[in-house]
Write a protein that holds these residues in place. Structure first.
Motif, PDB file in Angstrom:
ATOM      1  N   VAL A  93       0.833  -1.202   0.000  1.00  0.00           N
ATOM      2  CA  VAL A  93       0.000   0.000   0.000  1.00  0.00           C
ATOM      3  C   VAL A  93       0.868   1.252   0.000  1.00  0.00           C
ATOM      4  O   VAL A  93       0.617   2.202  -0.753  1.00  0.00           O
ATOM      5  N   ARG A  94       1.902   1.265   0.792  1.00  0.00           N
ATOM      6  CA  ARG A  94       2.795   2.447   0.828  1.00  0.00           C
ATOM      7  C   ARG A  94       3.452   2.673  -0.528  1.00  0.00           C
ATOM      8  O   ARG A  94       3.596   3.814  -0.971  1.00  0.00           O
ATOM      9  N   ARG A  95       3.864   1.585  -1.177  1.00  0.00           N
ATOM     10  CA  ARG A  95       4.470   1.729  -2.512  1.00  0.00           C
ATOM     11  C   ARG A  95       3.469   2.278  -3.513  1.00  0.00           C
ATOM     12  O   ARG A  95       3.796   3.137  -4.325  1.00  0.00           O
ATOM     13  N   MET A  96       2.231   1.801  -3.445  1.00  0.00           N
ATOM     14  CA  MET A  96       1.218   2.280  -4.386  1.00  0.00           C
ATOM     15  C   MET A  96       0.858   3.743  -4.106  1.00  0.00           C
ATOM     16  O   MET A  96       0.644   4.519  -5.031  1.00  0.00           O
ATOM     17  N   VAL A  97       0.808   4.111  -2.832  1.00  0.00           N
ATOM     18  CA  VAL A  97       0.540   5.510  -2.488  1.00  0.00           C
ATOM     19  C   VAL A  97       1.682   6.383  -3.018  1.00  0.00           C
ATOM     20  O   VAL A  97       1.444   7.457  -3.576  1.00  0.00           O
ATOM     21  N   ALA A  98       2.912   5.913  -2.883  1.00  0.00           N
ATOM     22  CA  ALA A  98       4.061   6.663  -3.402  1.00  0.00           C
ATOM     23  C   ALA A  98       4.049   6.704  -4.926  1.00  0.00           C
ATOM     24  O   ALA A  98       4.544   7.648  -5.531  1.00  0.00           O
ATOM     25  N   GLU A  99       3.467   5.700  -5.541  1.00  0.00           N
ATOM     26  CA  GLU A  99       3.393   5.590  -6.998  1.00  0.00           C
ATOM     27  C   GLU A  99       1.966   5.932  -7.465  1.00  0.00           C
ATOM     28  O   GLU A  99       1.399   5.261  -8.315  1.00  0.00           O
ATOM     29  N   ARG A 100       1.398   6.966  -6.870  1.00  0.00           N
ATOM     30  CA  ARG A 100       0.002   7.350  -7.126  1.00  0.00           C
ATOM     31  C   ARG A 100      -0.303   7.494  -8.625  1.00  0.00           C
ATOM     32  O   ARG A 100      -1.292   6.972  -9.113  1.00  0.00           O
ATOM     33  N   SER A 101       0.544   8.203  -9.338  1.00  0.00           N
ATOM     34  CA  SER A 101       0.316   8.396 -10.776  1.00  0.00           C
ATOM     35  C   SER A 101       0.266   7.058 -11.499  1.00  0.00           C
ATOM     36  O   SER A 101      -0.578   6.843 -12.366  1.00  0.00           O
TER      37      SER A 101
END
Length: 193
Positions: A93-101
């Protein structure tokens, strides 16, 4: 077709940003060129048509979402357990939040794939490959649960992320609330040791 791999990657990254900001309808060669800061017409030298741009953007999004092997190795230091699964899902989840675009671009690509069979084929191939690699990793590492556990966890986490990115105030508008929600998902799906 042009052969500069760094330029191609920059154009694909610009395509991801355009998809995230403007959706699939806003994805044009001109918009990609503008976002990448290159002369008009550059992206059309790299991609035969819009379908090729979409398909290659799908591959690039997936590349950007793959976790760093060193980070995964660090996370895998403890014994396999449900708590470790929760840590892995929080990291996801943290990786996806950081990779929002990238995540928003993937959602746009998935919607566009409902209208474009070639893109659907590419997404099926790319996403399936990543899913199979994740499943193999899960089973080989001795984490709790079987293939069905992973399938249900994949679906639950996908739904959680869609909810978070599209209506964050609905369930988890703070990082702490999102972490707690991830913990609940894992506790309900992954069997105890």
């Amino acid at each position: 077709m042009a052969r500069n791999p760094q330029r191609r990657t920059a154009l694909l990254d610009a395509s991801i940003e355009v998809l995230a900001a403007e959706g699939a309808r806003g994805l044009t060669f001109r918009a990609v060129d503008a976002r990448a800061g290159v002369p008009t017409g550059t992206s059309s030298n790299y991609f035969a048509d819009r379908d090729a741009l979409l398909a290659q953007t799908a591959v690039r999004v997936n590349e950007r979402m793959v976790p760093d092997p060193a980070t995964v190795a660090g996370l895998m230091a403890p014994e396999p357990s449900r708590a470790l699964m929760a840590d892995l899902m929080r990291d996801l989840v943290r990786r996806m939040v950081a990779e929002r675009s990238g995540y928003l671009a993937m959602l746009e690509l998935r919607l566009e794939a409902t209208r474009r069979p070639g893109l659907r084929e590419e997404l099926n191939r790319t996403v399936r490959k990543q899913y199979d690699e994740n499943l193999d990793f899960h089973l080989a590492s001795g984490l709790p649960g079987d293939a069905d556990t992973m399938r249900v966890l994949y679906l639950a986490m996908s739904g959680l992320l869609v909810e978070h990115f599209t209506l964050p105030e609905m369930l988890s508008d703070t990082p702490e609330a999102l972490d707690a929600l991830v913990e609940t998902v894992v506790r309900r799906i992954v069997p105890a040791e």
